[in-house]
Design an enzyme around this catalytic site. Structure first.
Site, mmCIF file in Angstrom:
data_model
loop_
_atom_site.group_PDB
_atom_site.id
_atom_site.type_symbol
_atom_site.label_atom_id
_atom_site.label_comp_id
_atom_site.label_asym_id
_atom_site.label_seq_id
_atom_site.Cartn_x
_atom_site.Cartn_y
_atom_site.Cartn_z
ATOM 1 C CB CYS A 117 -0.987 -0.031 1.155
ATOM 2 S SG CYS A 117 -2.385 1.123 0.917
ATOM 3 C CG HIS B 148 -3.798 -3.589 2.823
ATOM 4 N ND1 HIS B 148 -2.840 -3.113 3.695
ATOM 5 C CD2 HIS B 148 -4.360 -2.502 2.243
ATOM 6 C CE1 HIS B 148 -2.823 -1.787 3.659
ATOM 7 N NE2 HIS B 148 -3.734 -1.387 2.775
ATOM 8 C CD GLU C 239 -1.468 -5.913 5.289
ATOM 9 O OE1 GLU C 239 -2.114 -4.891 5.594
ATOM 10 O OE2 GLU C 239 -1.119 -6.161 4.106
#
Length: 219
Positions: free
Chosen positions: A90, A186, A188
């Site tokens: 990001c 994202h 994660e």
């Protein structure tokens, strides 16, 4: 493998858990000296980059932290000079782009497709054949977004490997010669049921690259 995460401890827990999920050692730091003792650099998500760093006045940038921007750009510069593998997520992708001479679209006309709204936005993307992401997910996949800015002009040596077909927003990059990867989404924290993919694959790919890079340089 020790991975430096240049950011604030209070804002990087997702990234710490992401790295620990592969039994790796995360080092959250605001000290450039600690980066030198790590095997790879992860630049995490966060607020917007100070527009002056890509030669513009503020035209919609929010939650700017100039001091953190400076540290992250310095960490990237160190990594580039030393050949340290870099993964940007990001804001981290945008730091890579700005650090290599690129620009940022400060407030996308199509931001509603991507910005955080009671949760991440999920949308389709297309992936360049032969790219690192193509090897992971094939020619298209769904990703999660939480941003209102995007890459404008690509930085030196960078190429786009994933885009959103609805508006052309660059969703992932790679450097043509250096071990530098980035995603606008994202991995994660992606909901694997919504996206029907594993975000852990991105980190696994990066770790493989980081593991191979010193040997590749020594040949």
């Amino acid at each position: 493998m020790r991975i430096a995460i240049v950011g604030k401890i209070t804002e990087t827990n997702n990234y710490v858990q992401y790295v620990r999920g592969m039994n790796l050692d995360p080092c959250v730091t605001l000290n450039l000296g600690e980066v030198t003792g790590c095997d790879a650099l992860l630049l995490p998500g966060g607020g917007d980059i100070t527009p002056a760093f890509f030669g513009e006045k503020n035209r919609g940038s929010k939650n700017v932290d100039t001091e953190l921007d400076i540290l992250q750009l310095q960490a990237l510069d160190f990594a580039v000079k030393k050949g340290l593998p870099v993964l940007g997520i990001c804001k981290g992708l945008q730091i890579i782009n700005v650090g290599l001479g690129g620009t940022i679209i400060q407030d996308m006309p199509t931001a509603d497709l991507h910005k955080y709204a009671d949760g991440d936005q999920y949308h389709s993307t297309v992936i360049a054949r032969g790219s690192w992401l193509y090897e992971l997910y094939g020619k298209e996949c769904i990703v999660n977004s939480a941003h209102h800015q995007s890459i404008g002009r690509l930085g030196n040596g960078l190429c786009a490997v994933q885009t959103c077909p609805a508006d052309g927003c660059i969703e992932a990059i790679a450097h043509v010669t250096l071990p530098i990867l980035g995603v606008q989404w994202h991995p994660e924290r992606i909901d694997e049921k919504k996206a029907m993919l594993s975000g852990q694959k991105v980190l696994s790919c990066f770790v493989s690259l980081a593991s191979a890079w010193p040997q590749a340089c020594s040949r």
